[in-house]
Design a protein around this motif. Structure first.
Motif, PDB file in Angstrom:
ATOM      1  N   TRP B  23       0.819  -1.363  -0.007  1.00 17.18           N
ATOM      2  CA  TRP B  23       0.012   0.004   0.013  1.00 17.18           C
ATOM      3  C   TRP B  23       0.772   1.243   0.012  1.00 17.18           C
ATOM      4  N   SER B  24       1.968   1.264   0.711  1.00 15.18           N
ATOM      5  CA  SER B  24       2.835   2.291   0.934  1.00 15.18           C
ATOM      6  C   SER B  24       3.291   2.812  -0.755  1.00 15.18           C
ATOM      7  N   VAL B  25       3.884   1.963  -1.500  1.00 12.76           N
ATOM      8  CA  VAL B  25       4.197   2.083  -2.690  1.00 12.76           C
ATOM      9  C   VAL B  25       3.161   2.554  -3.784  1.00 12.76           C
ATOM     10  N   LEU B  26       1.860   1.818  -3.524  1.00 12.86           N
ATOM     11  CA  LEU B  26       0.889   2.072  -4.413  1.00 12.86           C
ATOM     12  C   LEU B  26       0.245   3.782  -4.196  1.00 12.86           C
ATOM     13  N   ILE B  27       0.415   4.009  -2.973  1.00 12.81           N
ATOM     14  CA  ILE B  27      -0.202   5.504  -2.382  1.00 12.81           C
ATOM     15  C   ILE B  27       1.070   6.462  -3.054  1.00 12.81           C
ATOM     16  N   VAL B  28       2.164   6.158  -2.829  1.00 12.06           N
ATOM     17  CA  VAL B  28       3.243   7.066  -3.351  1.00 12.06           C
ATOM     18  C   VAL B  28       3.236   7.220  -4.881  1.00 12.06           C
ATOM     19  N   VAL B  29       2.773   6.155  -5.602  1.00 13.44           N
ATOM     20  CA  VAL B  29       2.702   6.118  -7.060  1.00 13.44           C
ATOM     21  C   VAL B  29       1.378   7.166  -7.419  1.00 13.44           C
ATOM     22  N   MET B  30       0.372   6.711  -6.595  1.00 12.16           N
ATOM     23  CA  MET B  30      -0.870   7.681  -6.959  1.00 12.16           C
ATOM     24  C   MET B  30      -0.475   9.054  -6.565  1.00 12.16           C
ATOM     25  N   LEU B  31       0.249   9.572  -5.735  1.00  6.66           N
ATOM     26  CA  LEU B  31       0.418  10.810  -5.360  1.00  6.66           C
ATOM     27  C   LEU B  31       1.503  11.472  -6.037  1.00  6.66           C
ATOM     28  N   ALA B  32       2.120  10.562  -6.952  1.00  2.00           N
ATOM     29  CA  ALA B  32       3.224  11.353  -7.781  1.00  2.00           C
ATOM     30  C   ALA B  32       2.686  12.364  -8.760  1.00  2.00           C
ATOM     31  N   ASP B  33       1.524  12.263  -9.132  1.00  2.00           N
ATOM     32  CA  ASP B  33       1.007  13.041 -10.222  1.00  2.00           C
ATOM     33  C   ASP B  33       0.235  14.312  -9.474  1.00  2.00           C
ATOM     34  N   GLY B  34       0.196  14.478  -8.118  1.00  2.00           N
ATOM     35  CA  GLY B  34      -0.426  15.466  -7.554  1.00  2.00           C
ATOM     36  C   GLY B  34      -1.166  15.242  -6.260  1.00  2.00           C
ATOM     37  N   LYS B  51      -9.021   0.490   6.909  1.00  2.00           N
ATOM     38  CA  LYS B  51      -8.195   0.502   8.103  1.00  2.00           C
ATOM     39  C   LYS B  51      -6.772   0.707   7.528  1.00  2.00           C
ATOM     40  N   MET B  52      -6.397   0.076   6.228  1.00  2.00           N
ATOM     41  CA  MET B  52      -5.040  -0.294   5.929  1.00  2.00           C
ATOM     42  C   MET B  52      -4.606   1.193   5.111  1.00  2.00           C
ATOM     43  N   LEU B  53      -5.861   1.948   4.325  1.00  2.00           N
ATOM     44  CA  LEU B  53      -5.653   2.991   3.949  1.00  2.00           C
ATOM     45  C   LEU B  53      -5.146   4.212   4.970  1.00  2.00           C
ATOM     46  N   THR B  54      -5.933   4.311   5.918  1.00  2.00           N
ATOM     47  CA  THR B  54      -5.688   5.189   7.138  1.00  2.00           C
ATOM     48  C   THR B  54      -3.945   4.885   7.639  1.00  2.00           C
ATOM     49  N   GLN B  55      -3.912   3.681   8.006  1.00  2.00           N
ATOM     50  CA  GLN B  55      -2.638   3.125   8.821  1.00  2.00           C
ATOM     51  C   GLN B  55      -1.558   3.481   7.753  1.00  2.00           C
ATOM     52  N   THR B  56      -1.588   3.150   6.409  1.00  2.00           N
ATOM     53  CA  THR B  56      -0.480   3.458   5.515  1.00  2.00           C
ATOM     54  C   THR B  56      -0.080   5.070   5.615  1.00  2.00           C
TER      55      THR B  56
END
Lengths: 120, 120
Positions: B23-34, B51-56
Motif C-alpha cells: 500500500w505504501s508504494v501504491l499510494i506514493v505512485v498515486m500521489l506522484a502526479d499531484g 483501515k489499511m489506507l488510514t494506517q499506511t
DNA sequence: CTTTCCACTATCCCGCGGGTAAGTACTGCA
DNA sequence: TGCAGTACTTACCCGCGGGATAGTGGAAAG
C-alpha cells in the motif's frame, strides 16, 4: 487505470515483493562479494531459520537471480552465487541503501516531530 | 560484519520495509502526479480497506514522505500530497519499475525453465 | 558400531497482520 | 426530524507466514 501494482502478475509488484523480503535482500547482499555455502549463509545471516533460508534460496534460484551448484562429495557441498541478473538486482539494492543513508536523518527527524506533536 | 539489515534500526532495513509494503508504494505512485483526497485514493487503489489506507497514510506522514492537509469545511476534506522527500523516494520506485520492465522476461524465462526441470 | 558432518525436508503450532463491519462526529439540506 | 456525506476509529476474528524441532542419508572418522 490499473495502477501498476495491485495485480500480482505485474512486473513491478513481483520485484517489489522480492525487494521487500528480508531474507532475499540479505542473501543477495551476502553473495555480492562472491559465492558462499549453505552453512556459511546460515551462520552469517543472524536469525534466519533453516526453513526460511532454503525457501528463500529456492525462490531466488527459481527467478534466475542466483545459481546453485551441488558438488557430489561426501559430506555434501553446495555453493550459491549471484548470476548476472542477480548482480544487476544488487545494483538496485545498493541504490536503496545509498538513499537510505542519505535520507534517514530526515525521516527520523520527521518521526520525532510527528510523535512529539501526537503525544501533546 | 553485522550485515546491514538484521538490526531493525538500520536505515536500509527501514527503507526496504517501506518499499516492500504494497500500500505504501501504491499510494506514493498515486500521489506522484499531484495531491489527492482520502476517498479518491480509496476508489483508485483497488482492494485497500479503510483501515489499511488510514494506517499506511499515517505511516507515510510520520516518516515525512507525505503531507496531510485538513480543510475545516463540512463535509470534511483532507488532501494528501508527496513532500520533496516523498518525491525523491518515488524516484527510487521508478527505478525499480524500470528494472522490473527491463528484466521481467529474464525472470519469467528462468521460472519456466526451473519449473519444467523440477516437474520432470 | 556409533558418531559426526552437511544440506536439507517435514511437521506442528502460534502470533499477528489485515479484512469486515459497525460506530463516531459534525453539519447542511430536505 | 433525519438522512447523507466525509474521514476516520474501534472491535472482533481468521488465515497463514514463519519459528522451533525432529528426521533423513551416506560416507568417513574414531
Amino acid at each position: 487505470m490499473e495502477t501498476s501494482a495491485y495485480a500480482k502478475d505485474c512486473p513491478s509488484r513481483q520485484i517489489l515483493d522480492r525487494i521487500g523480503d528480508t531474507w532475499s535482500v540479505l542473501i543477495v547482499v551476502m553473495l555480492a562479494d562472491g559465492p558462499h555455502r549453505y552453512t556459511e549463509l546460515a551462520k552469517r545471516i543472524e536469525g534466519v531459520s533453516p526453513k526460511m533460508l532454503t525457501q528463500t534460496l529456492r525462490g531466488l534460484e527459481r527467478d534466475g537471480l542466483l545459481s546453485r551448484t551441488v558438488h557430489p562429495v561426501v559430506p555434501p557441498r553446495v555453493d550459491y552465487a549471484l548470476t548476472s541478473l542477480g548482480q544487476s538486482l544488487y545494483a538496485l539494492v545498493e541504490g536503496l541503501e545509498k538513499w537510505a543513508e542519505a535520507h534517514i536523518d530526515d525521516v527520523q527527524a520527521a518521526r520525532v516531530a510527528y510523535d512529539a506533536y501526537s503525544a501533546k
